[in-house]
Design a protein around this motif. Sequence first.
Motif, PDB file in Angstrom:
ATOM      1  N   ASP A  74      46.411 -29.019  88.408  1.00  0.00           N
ATOM      2  CA  ASP A  74      45.464 -28.712  89.497  1.00  0.00           C
ATOM      3  C   ASP A  74      46.137 -28.223  90.610  1.00  0.00           C
ATOM      4  O   ASP A  74      46.965 -28.303  91.501  1.00  0.00           O
ATOM      5  CB  ASP A  74      45.206 -30.230  90.303  1.00  0.00           C
ATOM      6  N   ASP A  98      45.450 -25.966  92.922  1.00  0.00           N
ATOM      7  CA  ASP A  98      45.306 -26.057  94.551  1.00  0.00           C
ATOM      8  C   ASP A  98      45.398 -27.481  95.234  1.00  0.00           C
ATOM      9  O   ASP A  98      45.274 -27.498  96.403  1.00  0.00           O
ATOM     10  CB  ASP A  98      44.004 -25.428  94.892  1.00  0.00           C
ATOM     11  N   ASP A 142      43.634 -30.155  95.190  1.00  0.00           N
ATOM     12  CA  ASP A 142      42.524 -30.699  95.889  1.00  0.00           C
ATOM     13  C   ASP A 142      41.995 -31.879  95.550  1.00  0.00           C
ATOM     14  O   ASP A 142      40.827 -32.299  95.729  1.00  0.00           O
ATOM     15  CB  ASP A 142      41.431 -29.447  95.988  1.00  0.00           C
ATOM     16  N   LEU A 165      40.918 -32.072  91.929  1.00  0.00           N
ATOM     17  CA  LEU A 165      40.072 -31.776  90.899  1.00  0.00           C
ATOM     18  C   LEU A 165      41.089 -30.800  89.905  1.00  0.00           C
ATOM     19  O   LEU A 165      41.412 -29.778  90.473  1.00  0.00           O
ATOM     20  CB  LEU A 165      39.000 -30.959  91.158  1.00  0.00           C
ATOM     21  N   ASP A 217      41.868 -28.000  87.244  1.00  0.00           N
ATOM     22  CA  ASP A 217      41.488 -26.771  87.512  1.00  0.00           C
ATOM     23  C   ASP A 217      40.379 -26.559  86.317  1.00  0.00           C
ATOM     24  O   ASP A 217      39.290 -25.888  86.626  1.00  0.00           O
ATOM     25  CB  ASP A 217      42.672 -25.842  86.924  1.00  0.00           C
ATOM     26  N   GLU A 227      37.075 -27.767  87.496  1.00  0.00           N
ATOM     27  CA  GLU A 227      36.424 -26.923  88.904  1.00  0.00           C
ATOM     28  C   GLU A 227      35.845 -25.685  88.088  1.00  0.00           C
ATOM     29  O   GLU A 227      34.699 -25.243  88.621  1.00  0.00           O
ATOM     30  CB  GLU A 227      37.483 -26.515  89.358  1.00  0.00           C
ATOM     31  N   PRO A 255      39.003 -23.052  91.624  1.00  0.00           N
ATOM     32  CA  PRO A 255      40.395 -23.722  91.281  1.00  0.00           C
ATOM     33  C   PRO A 255      41.471 -23.653  92.145  1.00  0.00           C
ATOM     34  O   PRO A 255      42.621 -23.866  92.125  1.00  0.00           O
ATOM     35  CB  PRO A 255      40.632 -23.471  89.898  1.00  0.00           C
TER      36      PRO A 255
HETATM   37 CA   LIG Z   1      41.981 -28.212  91.948  1.00  0.00          CA
END
Ligand SMILES: [Ca+2]
Length: 775
Positions: A322, A324, A326, A328, A330, A333, A349
Amino acid sequence: RFREYLRDFTRYFEEGTGNLQKTTTIESVMNKDMLCTGVVGLVGEPFSIETTSEYDKATLTYVIDKSKLGDTKFDNLLFLWYDEKKDEFVELETILDEENSTVSINTTHFSKYMLVDKKEWFDAWKRASLYFEDDYEPLAAAICYDCSGSMSGNDRNGYRKLAIDNFIDSMTLTDKTALISFESIAKLVSGFSYDKEELKRRVEPYNGGGTNVRSAIEEAVKQLSKVEHWYTRHIILLSDGDVNLKIDLSKNVVDDLIKQAAEKNIKIHTIGLGSDADNQKLKDCATYTGGDSFTAATAEELDAIYKDLSKKNHFDLKTLPDKDKDGLPDEFEVSGLVISNAQIFYTDPEVQDCDGDGLFDGQEISIDNIRSQYKAVKDSDGFYTTYNSVVFKYIADAWNEDTDGDGMLDGKPCIDITSGIVLAPTDPEPSNGNYKIANGYLFKSHKESMKNNAQTKLGDYLKLDLELEDFVSVEMQKEIEEGIEKDRQIQELLDSYDIWFEDIIEEERDEQKKALLYKLLFNIIRSNGSATIGSNLLMFRQDVAGDALHSQTNADIVEYISTKYGIPAEKLIPFYNKLNTWQILGGYNQFYDDVFKWGTNDNMYANNLYFSDNGIKYVLWYWRGDYLNLGAGSEIGLYYRNDSNPVQNAISTGVEKIIGDEHWFSTDFKIPMTLSLYWAPFLPSADKMYPLYNWAPENPQWWITGFDPNWKNKVDCINGMDWPLMKENLIMIGSVDLSQFSEDAIDSLRNYVDREKTHKIIIDGNTVWILGGHL
Ligand SMILES: [Ca+2]
Ligand SMILES: [Ca+2]
Ligand SMILES: [Ca+2]
Ligand SMILES: [Ca+2]
């Protein structure tokens, strides 16, 4: 993106039991409930149906205007209902009557219903199923636990149940578990299930009989053979005795049953408990099938072993890369996030918060409550195919900062960039529009009005700008003149008569004067000039734009004198603390509300919000109404009482004895507050809110008020009619920043609001929003 809404649908019920027609409300949730609005293949509008009646069965029928169906074939109409608990749109057995153009279902409960184009709906699920099959490997675990007689010694304190319960709790929503107990025979306690509570309820280890490990593995292999191919398959075997299998890896001996398990990609994990367990055989079973083996000297160790197994074998989506951070992974996303209404979202992502609304992408489309979704779809040959997909929980749109368009942002309060004024709270329900009013949303209109009208500074006192004629009629002037003439005549009379006569004449003169005085007072109160008298008594001042009258703090008074008389503010500081309005000195009690009630002919609404901080009690006392000389207005005051302070306690108790109700003190500190008042008649045709004032004083307040003398008694002629200024039609929006208080204080306020349902309150972080009116 969705077909034209078929607004001409008519709907009706056939009776169940009870008078459903009268007690049932049907409300369109189109563009209000955004999850229902976004259902793929939606035809017409989604509806929320509620009833106060009890009934066994009701028939829900839509009459269809076929000319508006567009590309949708009548035969493809399908009813769905939204199962909120499972976050699932469920297909219903839909009765199609093409001749009469009706579509019906029988139902035993009301909820949210909608019609979809069956083809579009199922096609969407077919597409959604393509995403996950390669990567996604949820876990299917058959837990086989020993219930032989010897366990009475090995697990006296119920550690088996504890360990298994904790294992069940660690399942992700797409994992499933089966339970098999065994002694001389094996028993299927539960087939594969996602239902953690039900599984835990069924785990009831007992002690009695032999140790037939083989029978347990046989049953487990049988159950695991039935699970879908995308699952990883595991047997978790606990035993404290003999293992009735032929296995000895050192001699290349492997039982057929274990070979069978290995062929089916079933891993057997084993736990040997106590000194009599056949640990070598157990270990061989595990090694041959690629599982792990453990030994436990006492049952106390079981929990740690099951936890270890859980951690090692659960496929956790959250462990995928993941970039970033966040929430979720990658790959999801990029490849798409399917939600329960069959919509697929794609997010960036490399960006945590795509729409900049304060919620990370993973807080808008959440991985925390993902679940498996199966849709059995019948093809044209009549065969069913099952489509599996992983469904993410939709909280809000990751590409829209105000998903439901109600003016409240998904994840943060709305603050005006240039002025720093807080315009709207964080949306408590970001995908469900709240506070509909006057053909729109409260906070959407409020934000607009605040941007255009918000006043931040006090101006001058209200000046009397009236001629005598404004409140004294020609007849009254005549009467006054006649009165003066009569007075003169009476005086002459008195001069010429004996003194004993005087009392009678005096009385007559008083009566006339009194009547005249009352008339005069009444006219003053009714006149515009009375606002001046009232506001000056209360030491109110106008805001700079003259929109309304407001209370002032001692800081405002210093500022006013300093500007008006050219005295530097520093010189006034020694007097600063003495410059108090009488409201600061007086405190607050129910008596004032009673006066207001009288002053408004009961056209007012007052309520109190209680909380406490470090043993000191506080109240936010708020009010709105049409006050006789000041016009329509509202107030929020912050008061406190410290009952352990003997002086305060004596005052409170003394006042309370007289008025028979609570007495509070004004606080000696000030906090940021805003207050706005609107008028919006409770009418379907009403299309806007009329602002009376938007007051966002730059100086902090302990008591915020606003009165608009131009709005009183009656609202003149709107839509060609005179409207009475009823309290219900006065819409109040106040914000009070409680950052100065502790977390506990805000929690105590939250608890109070949860208990008392009479308030319309939003608590957003440290800010409490006080709303009022027909919302
Ligand atoms: Ca992410
Ligand atoms: Ca966001
Ligand atoms: Ca959003
Ligand atoms: Ca919103």
